[in-house]
Design a protein around this motif. Structure first.
Motif, mmCIF file in Angstrom:
data_model
loop_
_atom_site.group_PDB
_atom_site.id
_atom_site.type_symbol
_atom_site.label_atom_id
_atom_site.label_comp_id
_atom_site.label_asym_id
_atom_site.label_seq_id
_atom_site.Cartn_x
_atom_site.Cartn_y
_atom_site.Cartn_z
ATOM 1 N N ASP A 105 1.151 -1.194 0.199
ATOM 2 C CA ASP A 105 0.190 -0.361 -0.232
ATOM 3 C C ASP A 105 0.826 1.143 0.145
ATOM 4 O OD1 ASP A 105 1.068 0.156 2.316
ATOM 5 O OD2 ASP A 105 -1.148 -0.139 3.403
ATOM 6 N N THR A 106 0.034 2.350 -0.278
ATOM 7 C CA THR A 106 1.084 3.730 -0.013
ATOM 8 C C THR A 106 1.564 3.760 1.491
ATOM 9 O OG1 THR A 106 -1.457 5.116 1.364
ATOM 10 C CG2 THR A 106 -0.680 4.859 -1.266
ATOM 11 N N ASP A 107 1.874 2.793 1.955
ATOM 12 C CA ASP A 107 2.563 3.085 2.959
ATOM 13 C C ASP A 107 4.205 1.988 3.062
ATOM 14 O OD1 ASP A 107 1.038 4.950 4.555
ATOM 15 O OD2 ASP A 107 -0.191 4.030 5.212
ATOM 16 N N GLY A 108 3.388 1.109 2.010
ATOM 17 C CA GLY A 108 4.956 0.494 2.055
ATOM 18 C C GLY A 108 4.275 -1.372 2.236
ATOM 19 N N LYS A 109 3.289 -1.238 3.120
ATOM 20 C CA LYS A 109 2.713 -2.566 3.728
ATOM 21 C C LYS A 109 2.942 -2.993 2.915
ATOM 22 C CE LYS A 109 -0.182 -3.834 7.378
ATOM 23 N NZ LYS A 109 -1.027 -4.075 8.163
ATOM 24 N N LEU A 110 2.706 -4.125 3.085
ATOM 25 C CA LEU A 110 2.736 -5.788 2.220
ATOM 26 C C LEU A 110 0.999 -5.715 2.824
ATOM 27 C CD1 LEU A 110 3.382 -7.943 0.243
ATOM 28 C CD2 LEU A 110 3.417 -9.392 1.890
ATOM 29 N N VAL A 111 0.122 -6.015 1.827
ATOM 30 C CA VAL A 111 -1.238 -5.761 1.584
ATOM 31 C C VAL A 111 -2.224 -7.056 0.957
ATOM 32 C CG1 VAL A 111 -1.903 -4.080 2.921
ATOM 33 C CG2 VAL A 111 -1.825 -4.274 0.981
ATOM 34 N N GLY A 112 -2.999 -7.558 0.855
ATOM 35 C CA GLY A 112 -3.446 -7.834 -0.410
ATOM 36 C C GLY A 112 -4.239 -9.372 -0.130
ATOM 37 N N PHE A 113 -5.194 -9.591 -0.871
ATOM 38 C CA PHE A 113 -7.026 -10.455 -0.512
ATOM 39 C C PHE A 113 -6.236 -11.686 0.019
ATOM 40 C CE2 PHE A 113 -8.458 -14.907 -2.256
ATOM 41 C CZ PHE A 113 -9.862 -14.818 -0.917
ATOM 42 N N ASP A 114 -4.704 -12.461 -0.903
ATOM 43 C CA ASP A 114 -3.885 -13.570 -0.529
ATOM 44 C C ASP A 114 -3.650 -13.041 0.764
ATOM 45 O OD1 ASP A 114 -4.571 -14.695 -3.170
ATOM 46 O OD2 ASP A 114 -2.909 -15.075 -3.473
ATOM 47 N N VAL A 115 -2.812 -12.056 1.080
ATOM 48 C CA VAL A 115 -1.988 -11.536 2.060
ATOM 49 C C VAL A 115 -3.229 -12.108 3.604
ATOM 50 C CG1 VAL A 115 -0.561 -9.840 3.823
ATOM 51 C CG2 VAL A 115 -0.081 -10.134 0.807
ATOM 52 N N GLU A 116 -3.976 -11.672 3.184
ATOM 53 C CA GLU A 116 -5.444 -11.798 4.973
ATOM 54 C C GLU A 116 -5.590 -12.934 5.126
ATOM 55 O OE1 GLU A 116 -7.780 -8.944 5.489
ATOM 56 O OE2 GLU A 116 -6.768 -6.825 4.318
ATOM 57 N N ILE A 117 -6.140 -13.825 3.524
ATOM 58 C CA ILE A 117 -5.905 -15.381 3.760
ATOM 59 C C ILE A 117 -4.808 -16.150 4.106
ATOM 60 C CG2 ILE A 117 -5.761 -17.350 2.122
ATOM 61 C CD1 ILE A 117 -8.899 -16.053 2.213
ATOM 62 N N GLY A 118 -3.016 -15.953 4.325
ATOM 63 C CA GLY A 118 -2.666 -16.603 4.449
ATOM 64 C C GLY A 118 -1.877 -15.974 5.881
ATOM 65 N N GLU A 119 -2.555 -14.808 6.124
ATOM 66 C CA GLU A 119 -2.365 -14.421 8.083
ATOM 67 C C GLU A 119 -3.851 -15.464 8.504
ATOM 68 O OE1 GLU A 119 -1.080 -9.885 7.767
ATOM 69 O OE2 GLU A 119 -2.874 -10.302 7.079
ATOM 70 N N SER A 120 -5.009 -14.953 8.239
ATOM 71 C CA SER A 120 -6.142 -15.805 8.578
ATOM 72 C C SER A 120 -5.527 -17.375 9.078
ATOM 73 C CB SER A 120 -7.894 -15.642 7.771
ATOM 74 O OG SER A 120 -7.903 -14.183 8.004
ATOM 75 N N VAL A 121 -4.930 -18.228 7.639
ATOM 76 C CA VAL A 121 -4.680 -20.133 7.607
ATOM 77 C C VAL A 121 -3.908 -19.818 9.001
ATOM 78 C CG1 VAL A 121 -3.619 -21.392 6.574
ATOM 79 C CG2 VAL A 121 -5.930 -20.627 5.195
ATOM 80 N N ALA A 122 -3.089 -18.497 9.339
ATOM 81 C CA ALA A 122 -1.713 -18.684 10.004
ATOM 82 C C ALA A 122 -2.434 -19.109 11.204
ATOM 83 C CB ALA A 122 -0.449 -17.827 9.875
ATOM 84 N N LYS A 123 -3.434 -17.915 10.938
ATOM 85 C CA LYS A 123 -3.592 -17.895 13.442
ATOM 86 C C LYS A 123 -4.954 -18.952 13.521
ATOM 87 C CE LYS A 123 -7.022 -14.235 15.413
ATOM 88 N NZ LYS A 123 -7.350 -13.110 15.173
#
Length: 257
Positions: A51-69
């Motif tokens: 994103d504009t702040d340089g943070k890694l974001v996106g649909f696949d990123v949030e899916i990965g984070e949710s699976v990891a959780k």
């Protein structure tokens, strides 16, 4: 020669046993480390990007984070170019790749895939006020804006359309909007993303192909415990509404089917 056969057989059994052990140990190691290492591009919006702040974001990123959780750990993303992502998985640089990797028979020969977590279809896109094109058969004699070497271009050509060459989705949509092309055949996910950001754009889906293409989380073969845990995590985030919320955020629709 019998002694040689005996050694070969024993070695084979040891390798099989080691593979089985490492499969279980890999999931244990992930939990012990507290991190689920995920390979991804980071340059493929809206799936994995900065994103504009340089943070890694996106649909696949949030899916990965949710699976990891759901696995009880945190997601650790390791970015790389598409051409090297799957090779990096084979080289054990990470535990999985989550980057819109299409499930194909060729890839399944070397790697294992989770249950599908996203689906896409080829859709026929026209101006919102176009009442003449209602299906793929209506493309005969029409102009379709396409990347000339793409599968979508082949679909349009096979339907009888003449192709107007473009460099990608955004240019194709613009040609449809300004009337320089009658249509474009493209990916349903790209269209949903476009409409999410530009809901008032005067384009619509006139038709869609019946068959969908699916993507899954890809891991090394020989990790049945990890695969089962990932599938259970995906089922959980679909059941508890997490998946729906992520899909609505990025596409404004359920993209699992």
């Amino acid at each position: 020669m019998n002694w040689l056969k005996t050694i070969i057989a024993a070695t084979t059994l040891q390798m099989l046993a080691a593979g089985t052990a490492s499969a279980g140990e890999n999931l244990d190691a992930i939990k012990a480390a507290g991190t689920f290492k995920i390979g991804t591009e980071g340059t493929y919006a809206p799936f994995t990007y900065h994103d504009t702040d340089g943070k890694l974001v996106g649909f696949d990123v949030e899916i990965g984070e949710s699976v990891a959780k759901k696995l009880g750990v945190k997601a650790e993303f390791l970015e790389g170019k598409w051409d090297g992502l799957i090779a990096g998985l084979g080289a054990t640089r990470y535990d999985a790749v989550i980057n819109q990797v299409g499930i194909t028979e060729e890839r399944k020969q070397k790697f294992d895939f989770s249950d599908p977590y996203i689906a896409s279809k080829a859709v026929l896109i026209v101006r919102g006020d176009n009442e003449e094109i209602k299906g793929f058969a209506d493309l005969k004699g029409k102009k379709s804006a396409q990347s000339l070497s793409s599968n979508f271009g082949k679909i349009a050509e096979n339907a009888g359309a003449s192709l107007v060459g473009t460099e990608g989705f955004d240019q194709s949509i613009q040609l449809v909007l300004n009337g320089r092309a009658d249509s474009t055949i493209n990916d349903s996910l790209s269209f949903l993303d476009f409409k999410k950001h530009k809901p008032d754009a005067n384009v619509k889906i006139a038709a869609e192909e019946a068959n969908a293409d699916y993507s899954g989380i890809i891991i090394r073969k020989g990790d049945p415990e990890l695969l089962a845990a990932i599938n259970a995590a995906l089922a959980d985030i679909k059941a508890d509404g997490t998946y729906k919320a992520i899909a609505e955020k990025y596409f404004g629709a359920d993209v699992s089917k």
